[in-house]
Design an enzyme around this catalytic site. Sequence first.
Site, short mmCIF file in Angstrom:
data_model
loop_
_atom_site.label_atom_id
_atom_site.label_comp_id
_atom_site.label_asym_id
_atom_site.label_seq_id
_atom_site.Cartn_x
_atom_site.Cartn_y
_atom_site.Cartn_z
N LYS A 66 -13.42 2.18 -68.85
CA LYS A 66 -12.92 1.04 -68.89
C LYS A 66 -13.51 0.38 -70.65
O LYS A 66 -13.44 0.04 -71.10
CB LYS A 66 -12.02 -0.08 -68.47
CG LYS A 66 -10.98 0.83 -67.48
CD LYS A 66 -10.22 -0.62 -67.33
CE LYS A 66 -8.63 -0.20 -66.57
NZ LYS A 66 -8.11 -0.87 -66.27
N ASN A 87 -7.62 -0.10 -72.23
CA ASN A 87 -6.95 0.80 -71.26
C ASN A 87 -5.68 2.10 -71.83
O ASN A 87 -5.52 2.14 -71.23
CB ASN A 87 -6.37 -0.09 -70.00
CG ASN A 87 -5.24 -0.60 -70.36
OD1 ASN A 87 -5.10 -0.52 -71.44
ND2 ASN A 87 -4.00 -1.08 -69.67
N GLY A 129 -12.98 -5.89 -64.13
CA GLY A 129 -12.41 -5.58 -65.94
C GLY A 129 -10.99 -5.89 -65.54
O GLY A 129 -10.46 -6.10 -66.74
N ILE A 219 -2.12 -7.86 -57.88
CA ILE A 219 -2.64 -6.81 -58.84
C ILE A 219 -2.45 -5.81 -58.36
O ILE A 219 -2.12 -4.33 -59.15
CB ILE A 219 -3.12 -7.28 -59.92
CG1 ILE A 219 -5.24 -6.70 -59.33
CG2 ILE A 219 -3.59 -8.20 -60.51
CD1 ILE A 219 -5.67 -6.48 -60.68
N GLY A 242 1.48 -5.63 -56.78
CA GLY A 242 1.16 -5.35 -57.94
C GLY A 242 1.61 -3.96 -58.70
O GLY A 242 1.29 -3.43 -60.01
#
Length: 275
Positions: A66, A87, A129, A219, A242
């Site tokens: 990323k 992304n 990230g 997440i 998530g």
Amino acid sequence: MTKQYGILAYPAKHSLSAVMQNAAFKALGIDAQYGLFEIPENELADFMKQVRHEPISGLSVSLPYKQVILEYLDEIHEDARKIGAVNTVMNNGGFLHGYNVDFIGAIRALEEVCGSLKGKRVTVLGAGGAARAICYGLLKEGAKVSIYNRDVEMAEKLAREFSEMFGVDVKYGSLGETSKASGDILIQATSIWMTASDSKLEDLISLEALGRFDIVMDIVYVPLKTPLIKAAAELGKKIITGDKMLLYQGMEQFKLWIGKEAPIQVMRNALEKNL
Ligand code: NAP
């Protein structure tokens, strides 16, 4: 000719993006295919040359690329530049645009449960990230953010950078200090359940501190019911798993690539069948 899309990651096999995107293409009769580009680091430069010249119309980008992907792109959208990670890549005739829609997915998942985030006190666990993208989205929406990370220097770096960017005070601490955390929303954005699968709730936060939040989001989606989600559900908290962030960021990617609204129910069903 069939348009090609795919996820660039290493490893990529665990990704659920393909099932979501292929189901959406099929449902809307779009001649496109989404695959896996599992590319080791020493082959990344060659792969990115290939993307530019062969008809790969778009990429989802995941770990560990990323950040490093930025140097291979021609234009980076303002949000992605400020987050420092991309992304989503769109290939317009060999010109590569980079976006970050992780934060859009996370914010939508949160807002559908708690409404406006303005003024909400949000604690984020993690400074990698994904946490960066989420903190950016939260601050953009006017939330008050505190960041806790295992490596406190990473939390401090992120807090300082975003404090300056948004002109607000972003608090930070180490995971060892979460016992004093409190607020409206708690977001788990570390990879702890994946990197150390025998980890327990207490490795992140005490039950007592968890009790001080109203809404709890994790997440991580493998497993979907993480120890944090299970404990929060038992305490009667509102929970967000998530898969919601994954679904909403996938819908944003579809919209960027195809230029049409994504078929939410089709994508949701495809995801649920594979979780
Ligand atoms: P990353 O950049 O590698 O960051 C990893 C983070 O997890 C760091 O904060 C790291 O802390 C922390 N961490 C790792 N192992 C830990 C452990 N055993 N105990 C405590 N903290 C630990 O990864 P990322 O891109 O931010 O992704 C994080 C997680 O979110 C992954 O599991 C990923 O699958 C998931 N994710 C989900 C979505 C979605 O759509 N639902 C989107 C993106 C990511 P240190 O700094 O101390 O190493």
